[in-house]
Design a protein around this motif. Structure first.
Motif, mmCIF file in Angstrom:
data_model
loop_
_atom_site.group_PDB
_atom_site.id
_atom_site.type_symbol
_atom_site.label_atom_id
_atom_site.label_comp_id
_atom_site.label_asym_id
_atom_site.label_seq_id
_atom_site.Cartn_x
_atom_site.Cartn_y
_atom_site.Cartn_z
ATOM 1 N N LEU A 42 -106.447 -77.038 -41.667
ATOM 2 C CA LEU A 42 -107.114 -77.392 -42.923
ATOM 3 C C LEU A 42 -107.138 -78.901 -43.133
ATOM 4 N N ARG A 43 -106.013 -79.576 -42.817
ATOM 5 C CA ARG A 43 -105.987 -81.043 -42.935
ATOM 6 C C ARG A 43 -106.983 -81.679 -41.963
ATOM 7 N N ALA A 44 -107.032 -81.150 -40.740
ATOM 8 C CA ALA A 44 -107.978 -81.682 -39.747
ATOM 9 C C ALA A 44 -109.412 -81.461 -40.214
ATOM 10 N N ASN A 45 -109.674 -80.312 -40.820
ATOM 11 C CA ASN A 45 -111.014 -80.012 -41.326
ATOM 12 C C ASN A 45 -111.408 -80.987 -42.433
ATOM 13 N N THR A 47 -110.195 -84.008 -42.881
ATOM 14 C CA THR A 47 -110.386 -85.313 -42.244
ATOM 15 C C THR A 47 -111.745 -85.391 -41.570
ATOM 16 N N LEU A 48 -112.127 -84.307 -40.903
ATOM 17 C CA LEU A 48 -113.417 -84.258 -40.220
ATOM 18 C C LEU A 48 -114.566 -84.403 -41.205
ATOM 19 N N HIS A 49 -114.448 -83.746 -42.374
ATOM 20 C CA HIS A 49 -115.497 -83.880 -43.379
ATOM 21 C C HIS A 49 -115.568 -85.316 -43.896
ATOM 22 N N VAL A 51 -114.787 -88.026 -42.194
ATOM 23 C CA VAL A 51 -115.402 -88.817 -41.120
ATOM 24 C C VAL A 51 -116.911 -88.581 -41.103
ATOM 25 N N ASP A 52 -117.309 -87.327 -41.284
ATOM 26 C CA ASP A 52 -118.740 -86.991 -41.295
ATOM 27 C C ASP A 52 -119.453 -87.717 -42.437
ATOM 28 N N ASP A 53 -118.820 -87.762 -43.610
ATOM 29 C CA ASP A 53 -119.399 -88.483 -44.740
ATOM 30 C C ASP A 53 -119.523 -89.971 -44.426
ATOM 31 N N ASN A 54 -118.494 -90.543 -43.799
ATOM 32 C CA ASN A 54 -118.537 -91.965 -43.444
ATOM 33 C C ASN A 54 -119.644 -92.248 -42.435
ATOM 34 N N ILE A 55 -119.813 -91.352 -41.472
ATOM 35 C CA ILE A 55 -120.869 -91.534 -40.464
ATOM 36 C C ILE A 55 -122.240 -91.466 -41.125
ATOM 37 N N SER A 56 -122.410 -90.532 -42.051
ATOM 38 C CA SER A 56 -123.692 -90.426 -42.754
ATOM 39 C C SER A 56 -123.988 -91.701 -43.543
ATOM 40 N N GLY A 57 -122.974 -92.216 -44.227
ATOM 41 C CA GLY A 57 -123.159 -93.462 -44.975
ATOM 42 C C GLY A 57 -123.486 -94.623 -44.056
ATOM 43 N N SER A 58 -122.814 -94.689 -42.911
ATOM 44 C CA SER A 58 -123.079 -95.760 -41.947
ATOM 45 C C SER A 58 -124.503 -95.661 -41.403
ATOM 46 N N LYS A 59 -124.941 -94.443 -41.158
ATOM 47 C CA LYS A 59 -126.301 -94.248 -40.643
ATOM 48 C C LYS A 59 -127.335 -94.732 -41.660
ATOM 49 N N ARG A 60 -127.113 -94.436 -42.934
ATOM 50 C CA ARG A 60 -128.040 -94.905 -43.974
ATOM 51 C C ARG A 60 -128.059 -96.428 -44.041
#
Length: 97
Positions: A42-45, A47-49, A51-60
């Protein structure tokens, strides 16, 4: 003979109870391990979410920077052409006098 059987049965019951308690302890230990593993997953999940949010923000941000860079290239190119045309017109009028 019947006392022997009774003692033998008592011994088997004791051994069975001992095996049952060991099995119960093993089951409890396994359940605790599974609970810890679930918490880790659950903690890894989470963290993964994140990271995914950060990647989306970086892409924008990168997309926005790319658009701005292309717009700036067009603006600089246009200014350069206007300056070159102005220099050519000035030279033409100065040389034609």
């Amino acid at each position: 003979m019947s006392t022997e059987r009774l003692d033998d049965s008592s011994n088997r019951i004791r051994e069975s109870r001992k095996v049952m308690l060991e099995t119960e302890e093993l089951g409890v230990s396994l359940l605790q391990d599974l609970h810890q593993q679930r918490q880790s997953l659950l903690r890894a999940n989470n963290t993964l979410h994140g990271v995914d949010d950060n990647i989306s923000g970086s892409k924008r941000i990168i997309t926005s920077m790319s658009r701005r860079m292309n717009r700036n290239k067009w603006i600089i190119g246009s200014i350069t052409w206007v300056l070159v045309l102005s220099i050519i017109l000035i030279l033409y009028f100065e040389l034609s006098k």
